[in-house]
Scaffold this active site. Sequence first.
Site, mmCIF file in Angstrom:
data_model
loop_
_atom_site.group_PDB
_atom_site.id
_atom_site.type_symbol
_atom_site.label_atom_id
_atom_site.label_comp_id
_atom_site.label_asym_id
_atom_site.label_seq_id
_atom_site.Cartn_x
_atom_site.Cartn_y
_atom_site.Cartn_z
ATOM 1 N N HIS A 17 33.763 51.378 33.680
ATOM 2 C CA HIS A 17 33.065 51.334 34.960
ATOM 3 C C HIS A 17 32.129 52.528 35.152
ATOM 4 C CE1 HIS A 17 32.393 49.846 38.972
ATOM 5 N NE2 HIS A 17 32.865 50.943 39.545
ATOM 6 N N SER A 66 28.305 51.548 41.523
ATOM 7 C CA SER A 66 29.474 51.009 42.204
ATOM 8 C C SER A 66 29.202 50.810 43.702
ATOM 9 C CB SER A 66 30.667 51.937 41.939
ATOM 10 O OG SER A 66 31.874 51.309 42.254
ATOM 11 N N ASP A 98 34.540 45.770 32.091
ATOM 12 C CA ASP A 98 34.723 46.712 33.190
ATOM 13 C C ASP A 98 35.941 46.246 33.994
ATOM 14 O OD1 ASP A 98 34.650 48.074 35.626
ATOM 15 O OD2 ASP A 98 32.476 47.934 35.846
#
Length: 266
Positions: A246, A96, A217
């Site tokens: 995610h 991320s 996601d």
Amino acid sequence: MTINILEALNVRVVGNGEKYVVLAHGFGTDQSAWMKILPYFMSSYRIVLYDLVCAGSVNPDYFDFRRYTSLEAYVDDLLHILDALRVEKCAYVGHSVSAMIGILASIRRPNLFSKLILLGASPRFLNDSDYHGGFEHGEIDKVFTAMKANYEAWVSGYAPLAVGADVPTAVREFSRTLFNMRPDISLFVCQTVFTSDLRGYLGLVRVPCVIIQTAKDVSVPLKVANYLKTHLGGRTTVELLNTEGHLPHLSAPAVLVPVLRRALTR
């Protein structure tokens, strides 16, 4: 940072291999997010783990609201850690926001990174005229309002959405690390991440990249993975995981591990 960064950010080096691999966690988690992944790589690599300064496992006094207004300050932290450990070359796995931190770090110090493995990466979360990031401005504003109004309620709603798959243990674990964050720090970091636009930097990357993306996601549409592949300057491949969410390292480690292994040995 005048403090000892290795102590402050809970830096650990584990494993018995020759080559260094950095595992860098994303927003809302800490290094414990990698615990299900670690055992599979301990014998082959020396693994560097650390906590982002915003993580709930770090003393909140270390979070400087004036300093961490952009991802560059997090890049400084990463490079300070690697220099303090005298790491000369490493593969970097970033989840991320840490995927983008790795991208920026590799532009500054391309010789330090042998490859970047980008898990659930996004250079911009907001939609633009010719770009689909997944969120409109109004949706993001609602997220910030909800976080301000009742952080616990927001976490309880957000954690299952982010995990995506029906894996209660992963939802509990993600909720735990989100609750560990001080709400004002969590909101501030969320605002920094959601309002940043790093698209202009992608072409400067020279390090080989592997993008790992789940089939669905809530935070990062598939189009973003394709955008990264097209715009990253280094040699880039995309690996699609046949799972949702995610946080596949929490929710589907058995699916992620072989892909990660392949990406590291490629």
